[in-house]
Design a protein around this motif. Structure first.
Motif, PDB file in Angstrom:
ATOM      1  N   UNK A 183       0.857  -1.189   0.000  1.00 29.94           N
ATOM      2  CA  UNK A 183       0.000   0.000   0.000  1.00 29.94           C
ATOM      3  C   UNK A 183       0.887   1.232   0.000  1.00 29.94           C
ATOM      4  N   UNK A 184       0.430   2.253  -0.685  1.00 27.22           N
ATOM      5  CA  UNK A 184       1.126   3.532  -0.589  1.00 27.22           C
ATOM      6  C   UNK A 184       0.972   4.033   0.838  1.00 27.22           C
ATOM      7  N   UNK A 185       1.971   4.773   1.353  1.00 28.32           N
ATOM      8  CA  UNK A 185       1.833   5.302   2.706  1.00 28.32           C
ATOM      9  C   UNK A 185       0.528   6.071   2.856  1.00 28.32           C
ATOM     10  N   UNK A 186      -0.144   5.850   3.965  1.00 29.54           N
ATOM     11  CA  UNK A 186      -1.434   6.514   4.207  1.00 29.54           C
ATOM     12  C   UNK A 186      -1.264   8.027   4.177  1.00 29.54           C
ATOM     13  N   UNK A 187      -2.228   8.677   3.573  1.00 34.65           N
ATOM     14  CA  UNK A 187      -2.163  10.136   3.423  1.00 34.65           C
ATOM     15  C   UNK A 187      -2.710  10.792   4.686  1.00 34.65           C
ATOM     16  N   UNK A 188      -1.975  10.620   5.788  1.00 34.76           N
ATOM     17  CA  UNK A 188      -2.454  11.119   7.074  1.00 34.76           C
ATOM     18  C   UNK A 188      -1.564  12.214   7.623  1.00 34.76           C
ATOM     19  N   UNK A 189      -0.611  12.690   6.824  1.00 29.93           N
ATOM     20  CA  UNK A 189       0.314  13.698   7.323  1.00 29.93           C
ATOM     21  C   UNK A 189      -0.422  14.987   7.677  1.00 29.93           C
ATOM     22  N   UNK A 190      -0.121  15.487   8.842  1.00 30.26           N
ATOM     23  CA  UNK A 190      -0.662  16.764   9.278  1.00 30.26           C
ATOM     24  C   UNK A 190       0.508  17.721   9.495  1.00 30.26           C
ATOM     25  N   UNK A 191       0.587  18.721   8.675  1.00 32.36           N
ATOM     26  CA  UNK A 191       1.629  19.719   8.858  1.00 32.36           C
ATOM     27  C   UNK A 191       1.311  20.622  10.035  1.00 32.36           C
ATOM     28  N   UNK A 192       2.256  21.469  10.374  1.00 30.69           N
ATOM     29  CA  UNK A 192       2.076  22.416  11.468  1.00 30.69           C
ATOM     30  C   UNK A 192       2.702  23.739  11.038  1.00 30.69           C
ATOM     31  N   UNK A 193       1.887  24.757  10.915  1.00 31.67           N
ATOM     32  CA  UNK A 193       2.365  26.033  10.405  1.00 31.67           C
ATOM     33  C   UNK A 193       2.772  26.988  11.527  1.00 31.67           C
ATOM     34  N   UNK A 194       3.142  26.417  12.677  1.00 31.06           N
ATOM     35  CA  UNK A 194       3.538  27.230  13.811  1.00 31.06           C
ATOM     36  C   UNK A 194       4.957  27.748  13.690  1.00 31.06           C
ATOM     37  N   UNK A 195       5.468  28.378  14.754  1.00 29.43           N
ATOM     38  CA  UNK A 195       6.835  28.922  14.757  1.00 29.43           C
ATOM     39  C   UNK A 195       7.870  27.851  14.408  1.00 29.43           C
ATOM     40  N   UNK A 196       8.950  28.292  13.760  1.00 31.84           N
ATOM     41  CA  UNK A 196       9.945  27.348  13.259  1.00 31.84           C
ATOM     42  C   UNK A 196      11.352  27.859  13.513  1.00 31.84           C
ATOM     43  N   UNK A 197      12.315  26.935  13.426  1.00 39.84           N
ATOM     44  CA  UNK A 197      13.725  27.289  13.526  1.00 39.84           C
ATOM     45  C   UNK A 197      14.539  26.221  12.808  1.00 39.84           C
ATOM     46  N   UNK A 198      15.775  26.563  12.463  1.00 39.75           N
ATOM     47  CA  UNK A 198      16.694  25.653  11.775  1.00 39.75           C
ATOM     48  C   UNK A 198      17.984  25.583  12.578  1.00 39.75           C
TER      49      UNK A 198
END
Length: 417
Positions: free
Chosen positions: A239-254
């Motif tokens: 099966x293709x990986x389930x399309x359950x990804x939930x992104x998060x548009x909160x604060x970020x850093x690298x």
């Protein structure tokens, strides 16, 4: 659980988990050796260790504990994952871990295949190339912890293992899985237990995977895992990986701690238009900068900030000579682990890290135990979500991705494709 995997760092383990998930397996990446059994339905478990640059005896001890846990989950085949540039010294620890796994599993053969054509790593006549350049001229000869000065993987693993080293050359690989399987058997019967297998195309990796059907132990980069899921999943089960990804548009850093050529190029590109703070080894060793100060810079910056220690090889060597290689590495990893904790306490929910050791330190520092595999950001780099909590992550090996990787990673972690 069907396939049990041991990864020697966290970025490579996420790379491997991504490869198996794309092949249709249900995969969980564990950060460290789990304290309890795997949940029902997991087909491939990837135990991520932070063992790439530790002493061989310690790496063997950790790897055998991981093997014990995976065997207890019912796995029938085992995969030892190391970097596609075979990062190691003449003493190991790849060879000693392979020897210990062979002995514990009671088998007289395994393959060694670090090739990953999608990221430019190919193995031809036993020699490892990065794109069109021999490994020893690719920049890996300047790696601060595992300088790779010899591209002949047969010779390099030969320094590390107590077994004789065999080889399945490209012309045999091109003849397909039956020819590869026969060649592996011939090498093992001749007493050559650690068998380097050439690969220059994805098609080669699929054939090698088919040939590895009955092997108890497979070792290599994540590329060779391309051909393994089909051995475990019957008709209609993939099966293709389930399309359950939930992104998060909160604060970020690298956070970038790799000194690789590509990471340095990524740092230079991103810093042109975004806030960036260099964390030098001298400043950390002298206590002139603290994790609190670095985190404050990122949290208060006008835009998504980059914190980096990705210096050129001469600068890295000079710092190692002044303070000691292990001391510099340990202090920087501890610095970034604490910085990551301060960032998440300050509200950061998207975190991109570059460098295997840095990524491992960050994941351990945040106390993450299991990671959900999300969409691929670049070959070898999936988006990840800590199971049941923030943050979403990208853990990038030093040389992976293109110069715009940081911006792409932030977009995908934020749910934008």
């Amino acid at each position: 659980m069907k396939l049990g995997c041991i990864g020697d760092d966290f970025t490579g383990s996420s790379d491997l988990a991504n490869m198996l998930a794309k092949g249709g397996m249900r995969v969980v990446q564990y950060t460290g050796i789990p304290s309890g059994p795997a949940e029902d339905g997991v087909e491939a478990g990837v135990v991520s260790l932070k063992s790439r640059t530790i002493a061989p005896d310690k790496a063997v001890e950790l790897s055998l504990k991981a093997l014990d846990w995976l065997e207890a989950q019912g796995c029938t085949q085992f995969f030892f994952k190391y970097c596609s540039t075979f990062d190691s010294t003449k003493e190991g620890n790849i060879g000693p871990v392979i020897d210990a796994l062979l002995e514990r599993l009671g088998t007289d053969r395994c393959i060694v295949c670090p090739a990953f054509p999608a990221t430019g790593r190919s193995l031809y006549q036993g020699h490892l190339f990065v794109n069109d350049t021999l490994l020893s001229q690719s920049g890996m000869e300047d790696h601060p912890l595992t300088p790779m000065t010899d591209p002949d993987i047969r010779r390099w693993v030969g320094y590390q293992t107590q077994h004789e080293v065999g080889h399945v050359a490209a012309p045999t690989v091109f003849d397909g899985s039956d020819a590869i399987e026969a060649a592996i058997r011939t090498e093992a019967e001749a007493g050559r237990s650690v068998i380097v297998v050439d690969a220059i195309r994805d098609a080669d990796l699929h054939e090698i995977g088919r040939a590895a059907l009955d092997l108890k132990l497979v070792t290599g980069g994540s590329g060779v895992a391309l051909g393994l899921p089909a051995n475990f999943l019957g008709e209609g089960e993939r099966k293709a990986p389930a399309d359950t990804w939930r992104g998060d548009d909160g604060p970020a850093a690298i956070i970038a701690g790799s000194a690789s050529r590509m990471t340095r190029a990524q740092v230079a590109r991103y810093a042109q238009d975004h806030p960036a703070m260099e964390i030098t080894a001298d400043a950390v060793m002298a206590g002139e900068v603290t994790p609190e100060e670095a985190a404050r810079f990122a949290l208060e910056a006008d835009g998504i900030a980059l914190l980096y220690s990705s210096a050129d090889p001469d600068t890295v060597r000079a710092a190692q000579e002044r303070y000691g290689r292990e001391e510099v590495a340990g202090r920087l990893e501890g610095f970034f682990a604490e910085t990551a904790r301060k960032l998440t306490e300050g509200g950061v929910t998207r975190l991109v890290t570059a460098g295997g050791e840095t990524s491992g330190a960050v994941v351990e520092g945040l106390g993450l135990t299991a990671l959900e595999i999300g969409p691929e950001i670049a070959p070898g780099v999936p988006a990840l979500r800590a199971e049941g909590r923030d943050p979403v992550l990208a853990l990038k090996s030093g040389n992976f991705g293109d110069e715009d990787f940081f911006a792409k990673a932030l977009d995908i972690l934020g749910g934008r494709t």
